[in-house]
Design an enzyme around this catalytic site. Structure first.
Site, short mmCIF file in Angstrom:
data_model
loop_
_atom_site.label_atom_id
_atom_site.label_comp_id
_atom_site.label_asym_id
_atom_site.label_seq_id
_atom_site.Cartn_x
_atom_site.Cartn_y
_atom_site.Cartn_z
N THR A 1 35.66 17.93 36.38
CA THR A 1 34.59 18.34 35.47
C THR A 1 34.85 19.74 34.91
O THR A 1 35.32 20.62 35.62
CB THR A 1 33.25 18.33 36.22
OG1 THR A 1 33.09 17.04 36.79
CG2 THR A 1 32.08 18.63 35.31
N GLY B 1 33.71 20.78 44.23
CA GLY B 1 33.29 21.25 45.56
C GLY B 1 34.44 21.92 46.28
O GLY B 1 35.61 21.54 46.10
N GLU C 1 29.59 12.21 40.73
CA GLU C 1 30.35 10.95 40.67
C GLU C 1 29.79 10.04 39.58
O GLU C 1 29.77 8.81 39.72
CB GLU C 1 30.29 10.27 42.04
CG GLU C 1 31.58 9.63 42.45
CD GLU C 1 32.74 10.59 42.38
OE1 GLU C 1 33.43 10.56 41.35
OE2 GLU C 1 32.99 11.35 43.33
#
Ligand SMILES: CCCCCCCCCCCCCCCC(=O)SCCNC(=O)CCNC(=O)[C@H](O)C(C)(C)COP(=O)(O)OP(=O)(O)OC[C@H]1O[C@@H](n2cnc3c(N)ncnc32)[C@H](O)[C@@H]1OP(=O)(O)O
Ligand SMILES: Cc1cc2nc3c(=O)[nH]c(=O)nc-3n(C[C@H](O)[C@H](O)[C@H](O)COP(=O)(O)OP(=O)(O)OC[C@H]3O[C@@H](n4cnc5c(N)ncnc54)[C@H](O)[C@@H]3O)c2cc1C
Length: 673
Positions: free
Chosen positions: A156, A195, A438
């Site tokens: 992303t 993350g 997701e």
């Protein structure tokens, strides 16, 4: 893991005394067998009993930075033990998977606001396992499993998360140097959200547009080193950091990342699917969407996560509702347990049923994923779109239901549910995060709808349909007539199928009508609301269909007493579903007011039966006290003692008078304004 040894609240004990089935038998089903339950308990205890974890420390009171540092420290304690245990168990890949599966919830208790290494062991490792050629596997996998390198999945960007075709990071290949040069040409091309990226990992899978021989070949995955392996300093050309405070996931260390002329060797492009020859010739994969494979795996895993979050939230809500007393029903009687208020049953019981049906779906989808992946490995990709559509649809429906159910559980605990110590806020934060990561859920539903519309066209043209959407044939076969309702489980399934097919037809017709004045893309956008509704209903069809099939099998294999509980759960799920979707059902099914009243009465009867089983079912989810981590949901039900003990631990209560009294409050009070 032993239950809390304190004396169990007498109201809760009385409830447990009335359970009329074997709770252990239910637990064995939930975890896949007695051996697995034993393993789970052993692994949980092995980690949670470690004093080095210092679980006494309530990290929710720490600062943002301290929370992160404590989460890293605790994770390292766990991972060191993980490797020790892995060796003791025999050191096979299966042993590792067993430990990781069981660690999922244990890790939640250790790091309630998220694990700063989760991406390393999930998306990073999975991508390397599934998208590399043999040489790359040999080079990277040992380093990943030994944790010599730590990685994440950086896809992303600030400007694009959903529409990944338009990612802007570039990887330009030079055949002379046999290197790629990575660049972030704009601010919006900065990676944003991955993350563990901010300060934890030193490597990442980076999704970037591949340029070779002057052409763009679409997004491809690259392994990129981001930080020096000794100093952990960002390597030249890498601009990296943490994205700051979020709604939740505070210790996941989501990060940003920009590239300025960063060199990456040729061998670091993942080449199982697309290939780039050394001279820069690009060889297309069999299907360009193979590069999206890791997302599919994680979406499949997310169904069991949703089931477990609902199981945890309903355990807290139900145990509390069995000890909390409030508001007499008959004015002269003592205050009843709040569960006696039927609205409370309506809040909690359908949630318990959802946890069970979602678990059935997770098992089904995991098997389907395995079989379609095995077909894929032999070059047969025919069922990939079906798996993609199903995983998108269920990821969206299950995480939406998950967030909704957890919030209802919080509300069902009244004011105390709003306390952090009730244990519902982290569950909710994780549920709502899952609605976005997701694949944002609306977008996921639209992907599923795309498959539904294609299938609808196929059905109209007399083509063949995959098993899960064959109900579209029934709709077309009825030729405009409505499905006639009958009040059985299969009747409810047919009604939901008719509603899903009917809504698909409305969306299809909307597109067909609009196509006369617009492009197909614009027409599809204009039908978007209908499309998402159709996909959502399709998700419920899948859940109910799989629920019926799986629970019928379960009933054949368990004791009659537990079989009755499963039957009750399935009916609860089905009746709750049809009552919640009654607007859609009325549009496409011949159902009378009397039928609806009957369903409402049936729900009350189901509640009555489930009233005695419910505590057995939530106990059967088998969350130990450290995992449930809730003042309201502990096994002993001593909620008031738990609440006051937790309050006494507030940092403000460690001194009688806070310094702000002398600094500000007293001068203010004496100032006579
Ligand atoms: C041991 C393990 C433990 C696990 C323990 C879990 C712990 C877990 C913790 C995680 C912690 C947080 C981790 C967050 C990690 C992120 O969030 S990573 C970032 C995730 N990002 C996303 O999900 C982005 C969402 N967007 C997308 O997936 C894609 O852009 C979309 C929406 C599918 C559209 O893709 P597109 O290339 O633009 O495709 P489009 O032109 O719309 O065409 C669609 C066609 O492609 C096909 N297609 C699209 N995708 C696929 C696919 N994947 N396959 C097959 N066909 C596909 C469609 O079937 C359709 O086919 P046709 O109808 O044309 O025949
Ligand atoms: C907690 C968390 C963890 C994450 N972890 C990672 C990670 O590890 N790695 C990583 O790469 N990414 C990660 N992400 C990013 C995540 O995958 C994206 O945020 C997600 O895919 C949504 O993309 P977006 O943010 O661009 O939303 P957008 O696409 O901008 O969505 C905004 C709105 O636009 C709507 N919209 C967008 N496109 C369409 C469409 N085609 N049709 C209709 N409506 C549309 C959406 O429905 C939404 O309402 C994480 C995100 C979160 C919140």
């Amino acid at each position: 893991m032993s239950k809390n040894l304190s004396i169990v609240n007498k109201d809760l004990k009385e409830e447990r005394d009335k359970i009329n089935f074997n709770v252990e038998e239910f637990t064995n089903w939930f975890y896949g067998g007695a051996e697995k339950v034993k393993e789970k308990k052993y692994i949980e205890n092995y980690f949670l009993s470690d004093k080095d974890l210092n679980l006494e420390l309530d990290t929710s009171y720490l600062s943002y930075k301290d929370k992160y540092e404590e989460a890293v420290r605790r994770s390292i304690v766990v991972y060191k033990k993980l490797y020790k245990l892995h060796n003791e168990m025999g050191g096979t890949h299966e042993d590792f998977v067993k430990i990781m599966e069981n660690l999922r919830f244990t890790m939640g208790a250790i790091n309630p606001e998220g694990n700063p290494f989760v991406l390393h062991f999930s998306m990073f490792a999975l991508t390397i396992m599934n998208m590399t050629n043999d040489e790359q596997k040999a080079e990277w996998l040992p380093r990943i499993f030994n944790c010599n390198i730590l990685g994440t999945y950086a896809q992303t960007e600030l400007g694009h998360g959903t529409y990944i075709q338009r990612l802007e990071t570039t990887a330009t290949y030079d055949p002379k140097t046999k290197e790629f040069t990575l660049n972030s040409p704009t601010l919006t091309s900065y990676k944003w959200w991955p993350g563990n990226l901010g300060h934890t990992v030193d490597h990442a899978i980076v999704m970037a547009q591949l340029y070779s021989q002057g052409k763009c070949h679409g997004i491809q995955p690259f392994i990129v080193q981001l930080r020096d392996s000794e100093t952990h300093k960002p390597l030249p050309g890498i601009d990296i950091g943490d994205i700051g405070n979020k709604v939740g996931f505070q210790t996941v260390n989501n990060g940003f990342l920009g590239f300025k002329n960063v060199k990456v060797p040729y061998k670091n492009m993942l080449m199982k699917n697309s290939k780039l020859l050394e001279d820069g010739t690009f060889i297309k994969p069999k299907n360009a969407k193979l590069n999206y494979g890791t997302m599919v795996i994680i979406r499949v895993h997310m169904i069991i996560d949703a089931a477990c979050r609902i199981a945890k939230a309903t355990t807290i809500a139900l145990r509390y509702s069995l000890v909390r007393r409030q508001s007499p029903i008959n004015p002269n009687e003592i205050e009843p347990k709040i569960i006696e208020h039927i609205t409370q049953q309506n809040k909690i019981f359908p949630g318990i049923a959802k946890a069970v049906v979602f678990k059935c779906m997770a098992d089904y989808l995991t098997k389907l994923h395995l079989s379609i992946t095995q077909e894929g490995n032999t070059g047969n990709l025919a069922r990939m779109p079906e798996l993609h559509a199903l995983s998108c649809c269920l990821k969206a429906v299950c995480t939406n239901e998950d967030a909704k159910t957890v919030e209802v559980c919080r509300l069902s605990c009244g004011g105390h549910g709003f306390l952090r110590s009730a244990g519902l806020d982290d569950v909710y934060r994780n549920s709502t995060a899952a609605q976005t990561y997701e694949g944002e859920n609306t977008v996921m539903l639209l992907q599923a709808a795309r498959f539904l519309i294609k299938s609808f066209n196929e059905a109209r043209n007399g083509g063949s349909l995959t098993e899960g959407v064959k109900y579209l044939f029934d709709f077309i076969g009825r030729n405009g007539k409505r499905e006639i309702f009958d009040n059985s489980i299969n009747g409810i399934l047919r009604a939901i199928q008719a509603a899903a097919a009917g809504r698909t037809y409305i969306a299809w017709k909307h597109i067909e009508d609009d196509k006369r004045h617009n492009s197909i893309e614009v027409a599809t956008n204009l039908a978007g609301v209908h499309l998402t509704k159709a996909a959502e209903l399709h998700g419920y069809v899948c859940l109910l269909q799989v629920g019926i099939e799986e629970i019928e099998k379960i009933i054949r294999n368990v004791s009659p007493a537990l079989g009755l509980v499963f039957k009750n759960i399935l009916e609860l799920f089905a009746v709750d579903l049809i009552l919640n979707k009654i607007g859609d059902v009325i549009q496409h099914v011949d159902i009378s007011n009397e039928d609806i009243e009957k369903l409402e009465k049936q729900m009350e009867t189901l509640f009555k039966f489930f009233r005695t089983s419910a505590i057995g079912v939530v106990d059967g989810f088998d969350f130990s006290d450290p995992i449930i981590d809730s003042t309201l949901g502990s096994y002993d039900g001593n909620v008031y003692e738990n609440l006051i003990n937790a309050a006494r631990k507030s940092p403000l209560n460690q001194e009688d008078v806070n310094r702000t009294f002398h600094l500000y409050i007293k001068p203010f009070m004496k100032s006579n304004l």
